[in-house]
Design a protein around this motif. Structure first.
Motif, PDB file in Angstrom:
ATOM      1  N   ALA A  88       0.777  -1.267   0.110  1.00 29.90           N
ATOM      2  CA  ALA A  88      -0.011   0.082   0.024  1.00 29.90           C
ATOM      3  C   ALA A  88       0.687   1.274  -0.089  1.00 29.90           C
ATOM      4  N   ILE A  89       2.031   1.259   0.699  1.00 30.76           N
ATOM      5  CA  ILE A  89       2.785   2.444   0.931  1.00 30.76           C
ATOM      6  C   ILE A  89       3.496   2.396  -0.525  1.00 30.76           C
ATOM      7  N   SER A  90       3.708   1.459  -1.266  1.00 37.25           N
ATOM      8  CA  SER A  90       4.475   1.604  -2.626  1.00 37.25           C
ATOM      9  C   SER A  90       3.435   2.382  -3.288  1.00 37.25           C
ATOM     10  N   ALA A  91       2.101   1.978  -3.379  1.00 33.38           N
ATOM     11  CA  ALA A  91       1.121   2.403  -4.335  1.00 33.38           C
ATOM     12  C   ALA A  91       1.098   4.258  -4.005  1.00 33.38           C
ATOM     13  N   ILE A  92       1.124   4.421  -2.846  1.00 30.69           N
ATOM     14  CA  ILE A  92       1.111   5.813  -2.495  1.00 30.69           C
ATOM     15  C   ILE A  92       2.098   6.544  -3.079  1.00 30.69           C
ATOM     16  N   ALA A  93       3.648   5.749  -2.865  1.00 39.07           N
ATOM     17  CA  ALA A  93       4.651   6.380  -3.185  1.00 39.07           C
ATOM     18  C   ALA A  93       4.928   6.614  -4.701  1.00 39.07           C
ATOM     19  N   PHE A  94       4.288   5.677  -5.182  1.00 40.99           N
ATOM     20  CA  PHE A  94       4.295   5.588  -6.858  1.00 40.99           C
ATOM     21  C   PHE A  94       3.495   6.733  -7.552  1.00 40.99           C
ATOM     22  N   THR A  95       2.369   6.864  -6.758  1.00 38.68           N
ATOM     23  CA  THR A  95       1.536   8.009  -7.291  1.00 38.68           C
ATOM     24  C   THR A  95       2.236   9.253  -7.325  1.00 38.68           C
ATOM     25  N   VAL A  96       2.937   9.652  -6.031  1.00 35.95           N
ATOM     26  CA  VAL A  96       3.622  10.943  -6.096  1.00 35.95           C
ATOM     27  C   VAL A  96       5.100  10.756  -6.829  1.00 35.95           C
ATOM     28  N   SER A  97       5.561   9.776  -7.116  1.00 34.87           N
ATOM     29  CA  SER A  97       6.649   9.642  -7.877  1.00 34.87           C
ATOM     30  C   SER A  97       6.499   9.831  -9.517  1.00 34.87           C
TER      31      SER A  97
END
Length: 279
Positions: A154-163
């Protein structure tokens, strides 16, 4: 009268400027759908690209579940998403500056109370948004084929969105700087062809940087291109995000700031080269 003098005129209120910029972006979206045959060809091309990338990378791995420490499903997910991201990042509208420079219409862009910079960036964002149906269908096909796996966490998904947002900003700023080459050469098509090929390769959209020679990976990682595609997609498949994730996003943010300064400097020099009405 030089463009610098013209730019000292009165500016529009922020609300009107924002409305004009948004309208420019919407116009760019509509402009991409004028030629319906080309639109449908783009949708079909994106779908075929997803299928072909899936088949090629599946064949590359074959019966092996891991190559160079990268799991098969991660590599295929990366490759398919990389192809879809490239579709959104690659449409160039800055080459229209060529025609406006040749005809002298660029003078009116500079004279307007709204800077040509946000207007041009809005047009590029609109052109990219027009590719969403093609990329969206490709995404659906990728999911149905099992070619795209969910984010690592889930953290990867959030970080991916920002990235990915930062990666898009980096891509557009670089595209804008390349487009400004027209102020010096009056020709940007050649520059865009070279830049497009180099950007796709260096960003990791074609081949993940994991599979490149160590020295080449180090070189490409030091360039802003890797922050466009490789960094966001690496974050997407990362099963254990942590400090390295924040560091990667921080580097992307630094590149955005650096490129904003660079774009402003190049734009300032570009309009200095232009003399309006022969003055």
């Amino acid at each position: 009268m030089t463009s610098t003098a013209v730019m000292s005129g009165q500016k529009l209120p922020f609300g009107q400027m924002l409305a004009a910029v948004l309208a420019s972006g919407v116009q760019a979206v509509r402009g991409q759908f004028v030629f319906r045959t080309a639109t449908w060809a783009g949708v079909l091309g994106a779908s075929l690209q997803v299928v072909l990338v899936f088949l090629v990378w599946s064949a590359v791995y074959g019966a092996r579940s891991e190559v160079s420490g990268i799991q098969q499903h991660d590599a295929i997910t990366y490759a398919v998403l990389g192809a879809l991201v490239a579709i959104l990042f690659q449409p160039f509208v800055y080459d229209t500056m060529y025609g406006r420079l040749r005809t002298g219409a660029i003078a009116f862009d500079v004279m307007r109370p709204i800077s040509a910079v946000p207007m041009t960036l809005a047009q590029q964002a609109g052109a990219a948004a027009a590719q969403l149906p093609a990329a969206g269908l490709g995404l659906v096909i990728g999911l149905l084929l099992g070619a795209i796996q969910p984010p690592g966490s889930a953290i990867s998904a959030i970080a991916f969105t920002v990235s990915i947002v930062l990666g898009f900003a980096i891509a557009q700023l670089l595209n804008f700087v390349v487009g400004l080459a027209g102020f010096w050469t009056l020709e940007v098509s050649g520059a865009f062809h070279v830049y497009g090929m180099f950007a796709q390769f260096s960003s990791g959209a074609l081949i993940p940087l994991w599979f490149m020679p160590g020295w080449l990976t180090d070189v490409l990682t030091a360039l802003p291109f890797s922050s466009q595609v490789f960094v966001p997609l690496s974050i997407y498949i990362d099963q254990s995000p942590g400090k390295h994730t924040l560091t990667a996003i921080g580097i992307q943010l630094i590149w955005v700031l650096v490129l904003i300064v660079l774009a402003a400097m190049v734009w300032k020099r570009a309009i200095r080269r232009m003399v309006i009405f022969g003055g």
